[in-house]
Design a protein around this motif. Sequence first.
Motif, PDB file in Angstrom:
ATOM      1  N   VAL A 188      -3.098  -1.886 -10.076  1.00 33.83           N
ATOM      2  CA  VAL A 188      -3.185  -2.406  -8.721  1.00 33.83           C
ATOM      3  C   VAL A 188      -4.382  -3.326  -8.572  1.00 33.83           C
ATOM      4  CG1 VAL A 188      -3.563  -1.778  -6.309  1.00 33.83           C
ATOM      5  CG2 VAL A 188      -2.069  -0.374  -7.740  1.00 33.83           C
TER       6      VAL A 188
ATOM      7  N   LEU B  51      -6.224  -4.789  -5.352  1.00 32.65           N
ATOM      8  CA  LEU B  51      -6.225  -4.803  -3.897  1.00 32.65           C
ATOM      9  C   LEU B  51      -6.699  -6.157  -3.405  1.00 32.65           C
ATOM     10  CD1 LEU B  51      -7.979  -1.396  -3.337  1.00 32.65           C
ATOM     11  CD2 LEU B  51      -5.564  -1.872  -2.982  1.00 32.65           C
ATOM     12  N   GLN B  52      -6.324  -6.437  -2.156  1.00 29.59           N
ATOM     13  CA  GLN B  52      -6.804  -7.651  -1.536  1.00 29.59           C
ATOM     14  C   GLN B  52      -8.306  -7.515  -1.350  1.00 29.59           C
ATOM     15  OE1 GLN B  52      -4.386  -8.419   1.847  1.00 29.59           O
ATOM     16  NE2 GLN B  52      -5.757  -9.947   2.656  1.00 29.59           N
ATOM     17  N   ALA B  53      -9.065  -8.449  -1.851  1.00 28.32           N
ATOM     18  CA  ALA B  53     -10.510  -8.490  -1.631  1.00 28.32           C
ATOM     19  C   ALA B  53     -11.212  -7.175  -1.926  1.00 28.32           C
ATOM     20  CB  ALA B  53     -10.817  -8.886  -0.188  1.00 28.32           C
ATOM     21  N   SER B  54     -10.943  -6.562  -3.058  1.00 32.11           N
ATOM     22  CA  SER B  54     -11.722  -5.380  -3.371  1.00 32.11           C
ATOM     23  C   SER B  54     -12.787  -5.753  -4.387  1.00 32.11           C
ATOM     24  CB  SER B  54     -10.839  -4.247  -3.897  1.00 32.11           C
ATOM     25  OG  SER B  54     -10.907  -4.158  -5.282  1.00 32.11           O
ATOM     26  N   ALA B  55     -13.938  -5.122  -4.245  1.00 32.61           N
ATOM     27  CA  ALA B  55     -15.046  -5.441  -5.139  1.00 32.61           C
ATOM     28  C   ALA B  55     -15.157  -4.351  -6.195  1.00 32.61           C
ATOM     29  CB  ALA B  55     -16.330  -5.538  -4.337  1.00 32.61           C
TER      30      ALA B  55
ATOM     31  N   GLU C 142       1.744   1.685  -3.487  1.00 33.26           N
ATOM     32  CA  GLU C 142       0.576   2.134  -4.269  1.00 33.26           C
ATOM     33  C   GLU C 142       0.154   3.557  -3.920  1.00 33.26           C
ATOM     34  OE1 GLU C 142      -1.965  -0.861  -2.815  1.00 33.26           O
ATOM     35  OE2 GLU C 142      -1.194  -2.431  -4.142  1.00 33.26           O
TER      36      GLU C 142
ATOM     37  N   GLU D  63       0.821  -1.214   0.000  1.00 32.68           N
ATOM     38  CA  GLU D  63       0.000   0.000   0.000  1.00 32.68           C
ATOM     39  C   GLU D  63       0.855   1.263   0.000  1.00 32.68           C
ATOM     40  OE1 GLU D  63      -4.292  -1.603   1.567  1.00 32.68           O
ATOM     41  OE2 GLU D  63      -3.142  -0.346   2.949  1.00 32.68           O
TER      42      GLU D  63
ATOM     43  N   ALA E 222      -8.876  -5.462 -14.619  1.00 30.41           N
ATOM     44  CA  ALA E 222      -9.121  -4.093 -14.139  1.00 30.41           C
ATOM     45  C   ALA E 222      -7.818  -3.399 -13.774  1.00 30.41           C
ATOM     46  CB  ALA E 222     -10.060  -4.125 -12.938  1.00 30.41           C
ATOM     47  N   SER E 223      -6.840  -4.177 -13.336  1.00 28.94           N
ATOM     48  CA  SER E 223      -5.567  -3.548 -12.968  1.00 28.94           C
ATOM     49  C   SER E 223      -4.701  -3.281 -14.200  1.00 28.94           C
ATOM     50  CB  SER E 223      -4.819  -4.417 -11.959  1.00 28.94           C
ATOM     51  OG  SER E 223      -4.378  -5.603 -12.593  1.00 28.94           O
TER      52      SER E 223
ATOM     53  N   LEU F 102      -1.110   4.553  -1.219  1.00 20.98           N
ATOM     54  CA  LEU F 102      -2.282   4.608  -0.340  1.00 20.98           C
ATOM     55  C   LEU F 102      -1.900   4.969   1.089  1.00 20.98           C
ATOM     56  CD1 LEU F 102      -4.468   1.545  -1.395  1.00 20.98           C
ATOM     57  CD2 LEU F 102      -4.827   3.948  -1.884  1.00 20.98           C
TER      58      LEU F 102
END
Lengths: 318, 353
Positions: free
Chosen positions: A81, A83-87, A51, A48, A143-144, A53
């Motif tokens: 990127v 992310l872990q478990a991003s919807a 990234e 992160e 998407a990344s 963040l």
Amino acid sequence: MESAVQVENLVKRFGSLTAVDGVSFSVERGEVFGILGPNGAGKTTTLEIMETLQKPSEGRVRVLGLDVQASAAEVKARIGVQLQASAYYSYLTLKEILSLLGSFYPKRTAPEALLELVDLSDKAASRVGQLSGGQQQRFAVAASLVNDPELMILDEPTTGLDPQARRNLWGLIREVNQRGVTVVLTSHYMEEAEVLCDRLAIMDHGKILALDTPRNLINQLQASYTVKLTMDKPMTATQLSALNGNIELIQSCEQAEPKGKEAMPENTYLLRLANTPSALKAMLDEIAKTDLGLENLQITPVTLEDVFLELTGSELRD
Amino acid sequence: MIALVLANLKMMSRNRQAIFWALFFPLLLVVVFGLFEVNGVGAADAVVIDQSESPGSELFLERLGEIEFLNLESGETDPAAAREKIADGDLGYLIIIPEKFDDSASVTLVYSTRNPDRNQLVDGAVRNLVSEIQSSNGPVVPSQLLTADVIQVDQVDYYDNVLLGLLALGIMTNSIISIAVRISTFRNQSILKRLLVTPLPIWKYFAAEITAHVALALVQAAIILAVGVFGFGGHVNGNLLWVFAIVALGSIVFLNIGFILSAWAKTPAAASGMGNAVALPMMFLAGTFFSTAALPWVMPQVVQALPLTPMLTALRDVAVDGVPIWETWPSLAALGAWIVVTAAAATRVFKFG
């Protein structure tokens, strides 16, 4: 050309907790670089910061030659990127989500091409909720990639997937990498790191314990096999030490359960064996001498799992 | 950013259930209030002041009471006070029976321009009655039976006030709750964090959310007004564009409040509850349905400080009283101040992760 990622003495503190504790590494362009470690090791925090963040407490991070703090916007524009478990938005189709994400970037790839790459062309008009877990992760990879990034950062891309979907995703990541995209990923699956990564950092409690190619990490152990031995009767300390020579005792059933290890059945011993035929023969000879009766013998090649055990003194916490 | 606004609108329109309920609640109230016939279109309340107290006037009063659609009220004896009530819409009609009623003096009927259909009905009925009673004394001159004293008022009734209250209510609840729930859902699913790793500037994100929701609020306003006006005979006297401008301003205030709530809400359900907790008391306190003039203690000041109050005041000033928008500038200034304050608070407390 500059390294894809350069991390120098990175420290990140959250209150009294030090999540990342003096980490340095660099990722070369074109590599697949893995950060392996249990949950809470500091992997996600490290990513992160790369990234943009999160802000580092100390140290410096450069991504694609840019300081992540000073040039956050440009870094964001050039990396991809996951992310872990991003919807993703539930009320948009896959194609619409990719177009929307793409509209945020100066440089973008056509949604159709991305869906084609991740083998989801026939799902272009579907919504994320209609995809299987493996398809969702593949979509997340697509998407990344909307901005045609030079570096792709994936946080535990295969967590929660079944073995087949996991292998499928490995193939996809390899393919993306072969197109020239540098990949940094985290994982807590040893097998995944071994198969996928050119180089690997093993991380625990905010520190990097080892960093090398998977092969070299394994070779470091100076042992090639683990041996799990179950006897009919318990072995004495003398008998056990007689097995020694090229053999190292890792764990015996008499030990009180050490932290992170599973309790072993009665009269069971875990040993590590050098890769020589004579070592194996010597061990079997010694076992025969004890006359305790060999109930079960398992010999398996050393894996990263053993490297991790050696380095951290505990097994990977899943 | 335009892409994001369009995407937002697309998502909202696909979330049919949410749209339906957002519209349904205020519409339901519009219909309920409409069905109650709050204006008493059928029945007309009237006060009679009998200055004659003669046999003729008594007969007249008796016959007047037999007219079904007239509700005779007693109590008011001061013509000036009754006139004021009529001007305010609290009373329908005042009938003054003059001293020399039996000498075929004409009856005075006082009413406002509020309800022309009913006026015609009452005027005709009263005129006929006077004619009937006085004709027993001899020939009558039709033009001398009744003097109409018409008070000019804008076409306003209680329903119009309520309709605008409902409009403001709908915009408020929908803006607060829908944004709070939406943002907290997005945060829970890490969608906000996912957007944060793109180069999209944060202000554009907020602007896109607000633009899309204001657009939705305008559509909602148009539907509520259309149902109220065409379905239940409400009126909008002022300029519709100004009405929509006030709707947009108010909507921004409540969207900002929704953003603030979403920062505290850990789950979408909590966000919805918080939104209701903020919206419902405001709905009653700001005079959505009835006057708050009678509130005790410091409550009138509190009411003035609520953001719904200036929105309602501005809406009623423009839509009911038909004043130009600039004449309601204190309300607009109050709304503007609310926008600034809530936006500053929202950007301070808002969390992406």
